[in-house]
Design an enzyme around this catalytic site. Structure first.
Site, PDB file in Angstrom:
ATOM      1  N   GLN A  40     -76.201 -28.296 -32.029  1.00 27.63           N
ATOM      2  CA  GLN A  40     -76.375 -29.100 -33.232  1.00 27.63           C
ATOM      3  C   GLN A  40     -77.754 -29.729 -33.145  1.00 27.63           C
ATOM      4  O   GLN A  40     -78.010 -30.559 -32.273  1.00 27.63           O
ATOM      5  CB  GLN A  40     -75.292 -30.189 -33.287  1.00 27.63           C
ATOM      6  CG  GLN A  40     -75.546 -31.232 -34.346  1.00 27.63           C
ATOM      7  CD  GLN A  40     -74.593 -32.412 -34.270  1.00 27.63           C
ATOM      8  OE1 GLN A  40     -74.007 -32.800 -35.268  1.00 27.63           O
ATOM      9  NE2 GLN A  40     -74.423 -32.987 -33.092  1.00 27.63           N
TER      10      GLN A  40
ATOM     11  N   GLU B 275     -68.844 -31.533 -29.970  1.00 32.47           N
ATOM     12  CA  GLU B 275     -70.285 -31.302 -30.139  1.00 32.47           C
ATOM     13  C   GLU B 275     -71.128 -32.505 -29.764  1.00 32.47           C
ATOM     14  O   GLU B 275     -72.328 -32.502 -29.966  1.00 32.47           O
ATOM     15  CB  GLU B 275     -70.615 -30.853 -31.569  1.00 32.47           C
ATOM     16  CG  GLU B 275     -70.498 -31.940 -32.607  1.00 32.47           C
ATOM     17  CD  GLU B 275     -70.894 -31.513 -34.022  1.00 32.47           C
ATOM     18  OE1 GLU B 275     -71.185 -30.325 -34.249  1.00 32.47           O
ATOM     19  OE2 GLU B 275     -70.898 -32.378 -34.888  1.00 32.47           O
TER      20      GLU B 275
ATOM     21  N   GLU C 237     -65.223 -33.180 -38.552  1.00 35.98           N
ATOM     22  CA  GLU C 237     -65.569 -34.040 -37.428  1.00 35.98           C
ATOM     23  C   GLU C 237     -65.212 -35.471 -37.780  1.00 35.98           C
ATOM     24  O   GLU C 237     -65.669 -35.996 -38.794  1.00 35.98           O
ATOM     25  CB  GLU C 237     -67.076 -33.948 -37.120  1.00 35.98           C
ATOM     26  CG  GLU C 237     -67.479 -34.796 -35.922  1.00 35.98           C
ATOM     27  CD  GLU C 237     -68.985 -34.798 -35.651  1.00 35.98           C
ATOM     28  OE1 GLU C 237     -69.756 -34.521 -36.582  1.00 35.98           O
ATOM     29  OE2 GLU C 237     -69.368 -35.080 -34.512  1.00 35.98           O
TER      30      GLU C 237
ATOM     31  N   HIS D  64     -67.890 -34.558 -42.264  1.00 37.62           N
ATOM     32  CA  HIS D  64     -67.500 -35.795 -41.570  1.00 37.62           C
ATOM     33  C   HIS D  64     -66.306 -36.394 -42.307  1.00 37.62           C
ATOM     34  O   HIS D  64     -66.362 -36.552 -43.532  1.00 37.62           O
ATOM     35  CB  HIS D  64     -68.621 -36.841 -41.647  1.00 37.62           C
ATOM     36  CG  HIS D  64     -69.799 -36.549 -40.782  1.00 37.62           C
ATOM     37  ND1 HIS D  64     -71.014 -37.184 -40.965  1.00 37.62           N
ATOM     38  CD2 HIS D  64     -69.960 -35.714 -39.728  1.00 37.62           C
ATOM     39  CE1 HIS D  64     -71.875 -36.742 -40.055  1.00 37.62           C
ATOM     40  NE2 HIS D  64     -71.267 -35.849 -39.297  1.00 37.62           N
TER      41      HIS D  64
END
Lengths: 151, 735
Positions: free
Chosen positions: B288, B213, B162, B135
């Site tokens: 996920q 995602e 992400e 992240h």
């Protein structure tokens, strides 16, 4: 990489060089995937034990021909309570007529199931098009509370 | 005990009516499948006429009816054994699982115990090479910090980054900043900007992001509808992403339905089994899961962590990519959160974390992850301890700062060149641990940049051109090569990542071939070396260097062979071979000179006279002390090793006996060394002093010092001259 790979524009991918960028020759359609590429990947997915992924890639190949706004509008039409069964059936017919049989089948199936599961909009209210933009109904994002799996 | 942080966690009484049960609720259906003329007419106890929308989609699209009869006829136990048995090929499990209904697969997974889940994950994950996702976000959406942090993530080895936004409209800027930052540090890192679908799709179509995602699935029709979708809308969306050449996976995971009071009295594993079956049915390449936002809900019930891992294994058995959760801080306890993640690190997953928080906890706009920036060293040590590949590598601190500065600079230059914003806090962003270190920033400038990117319709080609014009042709070419690689579509296959040479590693190109010991993924020697070489590693050469920097030439000048003393006040301080020769600082941090001075002063206080003698023949402190006592006129001596261990010996004792001993060298203070000198003098005078006591501590003294002790002892050993006579040392250097 496959030497024959082309972008949606038809341009060979190997043509996308820094020199081409320098003379401003690269457009959005040069960045988009070609339906034949998706079909080739569908064959590979099928060979590797995932026919559903193959089916998805083939639906995707059909969708390469639609503009972004239309893709988003169809998505919106399929969300719960947005479309009546008749509207979905009409949409499916139009997709079939335009050479998108796989997407047409998906929408037609939705029409059938939505009625029984009360996911269709009651037919009495107003007609479908034009669809509101999908952004009017955002997926709850990271700044929203659950239920969305926002990660 | 109540003060332990684990007691801050919530632990729920299991309550099936709320769905607060991990793996088997009374209302979970018994597995069943009835097929009539190629059509499923009953699934998991529900007749076709009563199918809800999830059932319909799974029954029509998600099951391989050619194998279903064979699968459903297997007993749960026999099926479970196939998942674990290394001699049953992954492909066979995949073939059979394609015919399993959701209830069947849930029951099978519920049978696997933790070690069996680890085995199953080792064998069943699609991609051979494990990987990891980070992240990268911050509270301010500051582009330069995002670029620097994306560079950090790419440098550490994360292959997906992400990002998301606290302010939705900032999304295009975050995508561009992460793209630039990651590109500076490593080629081929996939970038995601998690926002609502239309915006996310637009960023992907412009080539600014490369995967998605945040496409959520839920295990009941009600919650699915509450999430404003149906299986058909999600299936369509999945195709929409692929049509724009974007990799995507769906998100699900335990607890979402419970949090919405919509679990319909079903267990978490059963509901997740429906999600995973649906993920396969709609044609997503991966999932996920492993709790995700609901991880703490699963963790609050018995066997909850087992359930989370079972979710991941279920995905793998369905031949899909697993992005294995571990992305929500599921406990205040370091032990519990480690316990949650460790088995997945050991087994290896396509993505061990679906978001390791590579940034500060407070900057994580998804909420803190289970592991965060401050845990990277711990994670690297875990990889090394177990000899496993969790996808990360050590980055030398100097290199990291260089990359961060470069990423922030390149980002600032590109924003300026494109007329997006004029940022000048490059150094501040490069040096910042997080957004709190940036002080006041111009958040409106960020918003303006984001709006400009969106309204001008900037694409990745504009970024490439800007990189080139700003004098970064290497990064321009790197970005463009990635664009070309994406157009080949190979990364749309299951479990695909790009390596740093832009080769795709996926189910197709890098299939997991685990079949028991000696097979499957083993890090290549270069990768293993990377895993092993964490920055804290020290060897004898390092210690020799650091000790020699502290050398005091002439401190203990030899003056000839030592003779036996005659005075009753004579006390010898026997020192080890390398003390004051190669070893200059004890484990406590005190210099050997200061230690000797304190001992001599302590002896003097009590009216004795100390002298210092080196014993080159042995490294053993008992031997040194005893030999020294035999040279002492008083028959009492002190023994001292370079590491600081010290004792008082007497000439008539056995070598391993002693009068007093400081065995915990790191904790011995100069005052205590003085006391040891004074006590030695008291023994010499025939008194019985109160023995000096070891200062014990609750710290991991051994973990901290044993590697240094080993190196120190090696320095001592290298100075040993067998049979050499003791050498009298001058005290002049100590004056």
């Amino acid at each position: 990489m496959n030497n024959e790979t082309r972008a949606l524009s038809g341009r060979p991918v190997d043509d996308l060089t820094l020199d081409a960028v320098r003379v401003s020759e690269v457009g959005l359609a040069d960045l988009r995937i070609h339906p034949q590429t998706l079909e080739r990947q569908a064959v590979i997915a099928q060979q590797h034990g995932n026919p559903q992924l193959a089916a998805n890639l083939r639906r995707a190949a059909e969708l390469t021909e639609l503009p972004d706004e239309e893709v988003l509008a169809i998505y919106e039409a399929l969300r719960p309570g947005r479309s009546s069964a008749a509207e979905l059936t009409t949409l499916a017919g139009s997709l079939a007529d335009r050479g998108l049989p796989r997407n047409a089948a998906l929408v037609a199936e939705a029409a059938e199931v939505y009625v029984r599961r009360r996911l269709a909009r009651a037919a009495a209210t107003s007609s479908l098009p034009p669809q509101p933009p999908a952004s009017a109904h955002p997926e709850p994002g990271p700044s929203s509370p659950p239920p969305a799996n926002s990660r | 005990m109540d003060a332990q942080r684990v007691n801050l966690d919530g632990f729920a009484a299991p309550d099936p009516s709320l769905g607060l049960v991990a793996m088997a609720a009374p209302a979970d259906p018994a597995p069943s499948l009835v097929v009539n003329n190629g059509r499923v007419v009953e699934m998991d106890g529900v007749a076709e006429a009563d199918f809800d929308s999830l059932d319909v989609f799974i029954a029509r699209h998600g099951l391989d009816l050619d194998v279903a009869a064979e699968t459903m006829a297997l007993s749960d136990t026999d099926f479970a054994r196939l998942l674990v048995d290394p001699f049953t090929p992954r492909a066979e499990v995949v073939r059979l699982t394609a015919g399993a209904t959701p209830a069947k697969l849930a029951r099978v997974l519920a049978l696997l115990r933790p070690a069996e889940l680890t085995m199953a994950m080792t064998k069943l994950r699609a991609r051979r090479t494990p990987s990891n996702q980070a992240h990268v976000t911050n509270r301010l959406d500051d582009p330069l910090l995002l670029a620097a942090d994306a560079a950090t993530a790419a440098a550490f080895g994360f292959r997906e980054v992400e990002t998301t936004v606290p302010v939705l409209a900032d999304a295009p800027s975050n995508a561009v900043a992460c793209l630039i930052g990651a590109t500076v540090a490593a080629p081929g890192v996939l970038i995601q900007c998690s926002v609502e679908e239309a915006a996310e799709l637009e960023l992907g179509m412009r080539g600014l992001t490369s995967y998605a995602e945040t496409v959520s699935l839920y295990g009941t029709e009600q919650v699915f509808s509450d999430g404003d979708d149906t299986p058909w809308s999600k299936a369509f969306l999945t195709s929409a992403y692929a049509s724009r050449g974007m990799k995507m996976r769906v998100s699900s995971g335990a607890g979402a339905e419970v949090l919405m009071a919509g679990a319909e009295a079903k267990s978490m594993l059963y509901l997740e089994s429906r999600c995973v079956a649906l993920a396969r049915a709609i044609g997503a390449q991966g999932v996920q899961n492993g709790g995700i936002d609901g991880a703490s809900v699963a963790a609050s019930v018995p066997s909850g962590l087992r359930e989370l891992m079972a979710e991941n294994v279920m995905v793998m058995a369905r031949n899909l990519e697993s992005c294995s959760g571990n992305d929500a801080l599921m406990s205040e306890s370091d032990m519990r959160r480690t316990s949650r993640t460790l088995p997945i690190v050991l087994a290896g997953s396509d993505f061990v974390f679906s978001g390791f928080g590579s940034i500060q906890r407070y900057d994580n706009m998804f909420g803190p992850s289970n592991f965060n920036a401050e845990d990277i060293d711990d994670f690297l040590a875990m990889q090394r301890d177990w000899g496993v590949d969790g996808g990360l590598r050590t980055v030398p601190p100097g290199r990291l700062l260089d990359l961060r500065r470069e990423a922030a600079q390149v980002c600032a230059d590109v924003y300026r060149y494109l007329g997006l914003a004029d940022f000048s806090h490059v150094d501040l962003a490069a040096d910042a641990a997080g957004s709190k270190d940036l002080g006041e920033t111009d958040t409106l400038a960020v918003l303006g940049a984001a709006q400009a990117i969106r309204h001008r319709g900037l694409t990745v080609v504009d970024i490439v051109a800007a990189l080139d014009e700003c004098g970064y042709p290497e990064y321009a070419e790197r970005t463009l090569a990635f664009v070309r690689a994406r157009l080949a579509g190979d990364y749309l296959q299951t479990s695909a990542i790009f390596d740093e040479q832009l080769s795709v590693l996926s189910l197709v190109t890098d299939p997991n071939d685990y079949a028991g010991p000696g097979t499957g993924y083993v890090p290549a020697p270069a990768r293993q070396a990377e895993i092993d070489a964490i920055r804290q590693v020290r060897g004898v050469a390092d210690l020799r260097r650091s000790q020699s920097a502290l050398a005091v030439p002439g401190l203990l000048r030899p003056v000839g062979t030592a003779c036996a003393g005659t005075s009753a006040r004579d006390v010898v301080i026997g020192v080890s071979p390398a003390l004051g020769a190669d070893v200059w600082r004890c484990l406590s941090g005190a210099s050997v000179a200061d230690v000797l001075r304190e001992m001599l002063a302590g002896l003097e206080e009590e009216g004795c006279v100390g002298r210092v003698v080196r014993f080159p023949a042995t490294v053993d402190l008992g031997q040194i002390g005893l030999a020294a006592a035999r040279l002492s006129g008083s028959g009492i001596a002190i023994g001292l090793q370079g590491k600081g261990t010290a004792l008082i010996h007497r000439r008539d004792l056995a070598p391993l006996a002693n009068l007093e001993l400081y065995s915990v060298a790191p904790s011995v203070t100069l005052e205590l060394y003085r006391l040891l000198g004074a006590n030695a003098a008291r023994h010499a005078k025939g008194a019985t002093p109160d023995p000096a006591r070891n200062p014990y501590s609750d710290e991991a003294i051994e973990a901290r010092y044993h590697t240094t002790v080993i190196a120190l002892m090696e320095l001592e050993r290298a100075r040993v001259v067998p049979g050499a006579a003791p050498v009298e040392l001058s005290l002049e250097g100590l004056l």
